[in-house]
Write a protein that holds these residues in place. Sequence first.
Motif, PDB file in Angstrom:
ATOM      1  N   LEU A  32       0.931  -1.178  -0.001  1.00 52.64           N
ATOM      2  CA  LEU A  32       0.366  -0.160   0.308  1.00 52.64           C
ATOM      3  C   LEU A  32       0.527   1.419  -0.048  1.00 52.64           C
ATOM      4  O   LEU A  32       1.690   1.277   0.685  1.00 52.64           O
ATOM      5  N   VAL A  33       0.378   1.767  -0.687  1.00 54.28           N
ATOM      6  CA  VAL A  33       1.529   3.371  -0.315  1.00 54.28           C
ATOM      7  C   VAL A  33       0.293   4.458  -0.099  1.00 54.28           C
ATOM      8  O   VAL A  33      -0.495   4.400   0.013  1.00 54.28           O
ATOM      9  N   GLU A  34       1.097   4.823   0.585  1.00 56.08           N
ATOM     10  CA  GLU A  34       0.974   5.536   1.829  1.00 56.08           C
ATOM     11  C   GLU A  34       1.742   7.134   1.829  1.00 56.08           C
ATOM     12  O   GLU A  34       2.207   7.766   1.235  1.00 56.08           O
ATOM     13  N   VAL A  35       0.345   8.219   1.576  1.00 55.10           N
ATOM     14  CA  VAL A  35      -0.046   9.476   1.246  1.00 55.10           C
ATOM     15  C   VAL A  35       0.050   9.985   2.701  1.00 55.10           C
ATOM     16  O   VAL A  35      -1.264   9.443   3.059  1.00 55.10           O
TER      17      VAL A  35
ATOM     18  N   ALA B  32     -24.345   3.715 -10.418  1.00 52.68           N
ATOM     19  CA  ALA B  32     -25.005   3.456 -12.093  1.00 52.68           C
ATOM     20  C   ALA B  32     -23.693   3.442 -12.814  1.00 52.68           C
ATOM     21  O   ALA B  32     -23.605   2.038 -13.850  1.00 52.68           O
ATOM     22  N   TYR B  33     -22.150   3.147 -12.221  1.00 54.57           N
ATOM     23  CA  TYR B  33     -20.931   2.205 -12.738  1.00 54.57           C
ATOM     24  C   TYR B  33     -20.880   1.393 -12.051  1.00 54.57           C
ATOM     25  O   TYR B  33     -19.703   0.521 -12.497  1.00 54.57           O
ATOM     26  N   GLY B  34     -21.822   0.582 -11.625  1.00 50.76           N
ATOM     27  CA  GLY B  34     -21.442  -0.262 -10.581  1.00 50.76           C
ATOM     28  C   GLY B  34     -21.338  -0.542  -9.049  1.00 50.76           C
ATOM     29  O   GLY B  34     -21.006   1.321  -8.892  1.00 50.76           O
ATOM     30  N   PRO B  35     -21.642  -0.930  -8.439  1.00 55.26           N
ATOM     31  CA  PRO B  35     -21.651  -0.713  -6.573  1.00 55.26           C
ATOM     32  C   PRO B  35     -20.224  -0.132  -6.115  1.00 55.26           C
ATOM     33  O   PRO B  35     -19.059  -0.704  -7.357  1.00 55.26           O
ATOM     34  N   TYR B  36     -20.312   1.239  -6.234  1.00 62.56           N
ATOM     35  CA  TYR B  36     -18.947   1.999  -5.628  1.00 62.56           C
ATOM     36  C   TYR B  36     -17.859   1.050  -4.555  1.00 62.56           C
ATOM     37  O   TYR B  36     -18.555   0.925  -3.829  1.00 62.56           O
ATOM     38  N   LEU B  37     -16.665   1.377  -4.758  1.00 62.92           N
ATOM     39  CA  LEU B  37     -15.566   0.722  -3.694  1.00 62.92           C
ATOM     40  C   LEU B  37     -15.255   1.466  -2.524  1.00 62.92           C
ATOM     41  O   LEU B  37     -14.100   1.860  -2.852  1.00 62.92           O
ATOM     42  N   GLU B  38     -15.656   1.957  -2.033  1.00 62.43           N
ATOM     43  CA  GLU B  38     -15.063   2.983  -0.526  1.00 62.43           C
ATOM     44  C   GLU B  38     -14.207   2.240  -0.152  1.00 62.43           C
ATOM     45  O   GLU B  38     -13.362   3.403  -0.068  1.00 62.43           O
ATOM     46  N   ARG B  39     -14.135   0.894  -0.437  1.00 58.99           N
ATOM     47  CA  ARG B  39     -12.350   0.639   0.580  1.00 58.99           C
ATOM     48  C   ARG B  39     -11.619   0.446  -0.171  1.00 58.99           C
ATOM     49  O   ARG B  39     -10.342   0.567  -0.497  1.00 58.99           O
ATOM     50  N   CYS B  40     -11.422   1.110  -1.819  1.00 53.50           N
ATOM     51  CA  CYS B  40     -10.526   0.915  -2.803  1.00 53.50           C
ATOM     52  C   CYS B  40     -10.367   2.534  -2.890  1.00 53.50           C
ATOM     53  O   CYS B  40      -9.307   2.835  -3.926  1.00 53.50           O
ATOM     54  N   SER B  41     -11.210   3.519  -2.897  1.00 49.73           N
ATOM     55  CA  SER B  41     -11.318   4.760  -3.212  1.00 49.73           C
ATOM     56  C   SER B  41     -10.517   5.333  -2.558  1.00 49.73           C
ATOM     57  O   SER B  41     -10.977   5.515  -1.507  1.00 49.73           O
ATOM     58  N   PHE B  42     -10.070   6.307  -3.051  1.00 47.09           N
ATOM     59  CA  PHE B  42      -9.627   7.902  -1.962  1.00 47.09           C
ATOM     60  C   PHE B  42      -9.205   8.263  -2.130  1.00 47.09           C
ATOM     61  O   PHE B  42      -9.653   9.116  -3.242  1.00 47.09           O
ATOM     62  N   LEU B  43      -9.174  10.269  -1.262  1.00 44.04           N
ATOM     63  CA  LEU B  43      -9.381  10.692  -1.020  1.00 44.04           C
ATOM     64  C   LEU B  43      -8.090  11.908  -0.599  1.00 44.04           C
ATOM     65  O   LEU B  43      -7.397  11.315   0.683  1.00 44.04           O
TER      66      LEU B  43
ATOM     67  N   ARG C 140      -1.986   3.445  -4.736  1.00 47.75           N
ATOM     68  CA  ARG C 140      -3.102   2.950  -3.612  1.00 47.75           C
ATOM     69  C   ARG C 140      -4.087   2.430  -3.835  1.00 47.75           C
ATOM     70  O   ARG C 140      -4.645   1.203  -3.457  1.00 47.75           O
ATOM     71  N   SER C 141      -4.388   2.826  -5.317  1.00 46.75           N
ATOM     72  CA  SER C 141      -6.616   1.975  -5.131  1.00 46.75           C
ATOM     73  C   SER C 141      -5.577   1.085  -5.756  1.00 46.75           C
ATOM     74  O   SER C 141      -6.349  -0.676  -5.343  1.00 46.75           O
ATOM     75  N   MET C 142      -4.923   0.848  -6.874  1.00 41.02           N
ATOM     76  CA  MET C 142      -4.178  -0.396  -7.095  1.00 41.02           C
ATOM     77  C   MET C 142      -3.685  -1.127  -6.202  1.00 41.02           C
ATOM     78  O   MET C 142      -4.212  -2.530  -6.281  1.00 41.02           O
ATOM     79  N   ALA C 143      -2.989  -1.281  -5.270  1.00 36.75           N
ATOM     80  CA  ALA C 143      -2.755  -1.709  -4.423  1.00 36.75           C
ATOM     81  C   ALA C 143      -3.441  -2.625  -2.965  1.00 36.75           C
ATOM     82  O   ALA C 143      -4.212  -3.923  -2.767  1.00 36.75           O
TER      83      ALA C 143
END
Length: 161
Positions: free
Chosen positions: A17-20, A67-78, A121-124
């Motif tokens: 995981l890339v920490e930012v 609308a674009y498939g279930p949202y994957l909050e655990r793989c989405s970052f800001l 980070r999302s990819m990891a």
Amino acid sequence: MSRRRLKMIARLDPQELVEVAGVRAAGPADREGLAALLLVAYRGTVDDDGETLGDALAEIDRTLGGAYGPYLERCSFLAEDAGRVVAASLVTRWTEAPLLAFVMVDPGFQRRGLGERLLRRSMAALRAAGETELVLFVTDGNAPAQRLYERLGFVVSGPAA
């Protein structure tokens, strides 16, 4: 306006995981900040159709709402700066694989590697969840985005269906 869009796919290799600093999961409570970011990040680019803040809110609501498939909050970052969302990587579960719905960076924070770090980070996180690939669609001619995706191992698999 009709634009040619390309489908790109990346195989997800095991990676740490890339920490930012200043990065956290992006959830429904962030919709207004994500919409403001979407508006500013796309303004003046090949994908700018003169959208309003209302249009951007509707697009974020569609993304978070499935609308674009279930949202994957655990793989989405800001990432935030002084409480303002300045970059994000948003992922959904599309028909065949996870879909990178958006990676966006405020122009004032571009060319610092922030978008790349968030996407990594999302990819990891996807790989840690057992996923093996990530799909995205990019407008043909969006050279900065295409360079980023190619650097991260995405390859064009054809035009968008």
